[in-house]
Scaffold this active site. Sequence first.
Site, PDB file in Angstrom:
ATOM      1  N   CYS A  42       0.823  -1.218   0.000  1.00 56.43           N
ATOM      2  CA  CYS A  42       0.000   0.000   0.000  1.00 56.43           C
ATOM      3  C   CYS A  42       0.853   1.263   0.000  1.00 56.43           C
ATOM      4  CB  CYS A  42      -0.953   0.007   1.190  1.00 56.43           C
ATOM      5  SG  CYS A  42      -2.163  -1.333   1.109  1.00 56.43           S
ATOM      6  N   HIS A  89     -13.720   9.655  -7.142  1.00 54.17           N
ATOM      7  CA  HIS A  89     -12.805   9.744  -8.275  1.00 54.17           C
ATOM      8  C   HIS A  89     -11.699  10.772  -8.035  1.00 54.17           C
ATOM      9  CE1 HIS A  89     -15.973   7.391 -10.164  1.00 54.17           C
ATOM     10  NE2 HIS A  89     -15.005   6.948 -10.961  1.00 54.17           N
ATOM     11  N   GLU A 133     -13.249  -0.224   3.272  1.00 50.95           N
ATOM     12  CA  GLU A 133     -12.196  -0.071   2.271  1.00 50.95           C
ATOM     13  C   GLU A 133     -12.296  -1.233   1.280  1.00 50.95           C
ATOM     14  OE1 GLU A 133      -7.724   1.150   2.808  1.00 50.95           O
ATOM     15  OE2 GLU A 133      -7.945  -1.022   3.080  1.00 50.95           O
TER      16      GLU A 133
END
Length: 144
Positions: A42, A89, A133
């Site tokens: 990550c 986005h 998530e």
Amino acid sequence: MSAAGDLRRRARLSRLVSFSASHRLHSPSLSDEENLRVFGKCNNPNGHGHNYKVVVTVHGEIDPVTGMVMNLTDLKEYMEEAIMKPLDHKNLDLDVPYFADAVSTTENVAVYIWESLQKLLPVGALYKVKVFETDNNIVVYKGE
């Protein structure tokens, strides 16, 4: 006398939205090696993305006239303003000023959403924010 008598009943109302965003887990307080050790894949310099789901729960008395804790149309608008417009986005680290000083973990995303909603919702209405998530990684924040 109403069906419930003089008793003012309370309820919780939840609404779900989904948004897509990218980010990179990286703390400027750590070295590159420590960031890689703590955040693993990550910490990819190019970032990665998620299709987040957020459940917002409000609570309060059921209005005896409308039969509602809150009008769902209003809750939808609050969530659009606090969640969808700033986060959908977007690259959380580059597009959302809050994350210039906070690592964009799911915990901090939940805190950001809580703080954003608190500015819009009636005082005391917000009960919890639940951020998915992934289907397996979930954070619940209640303003504590």
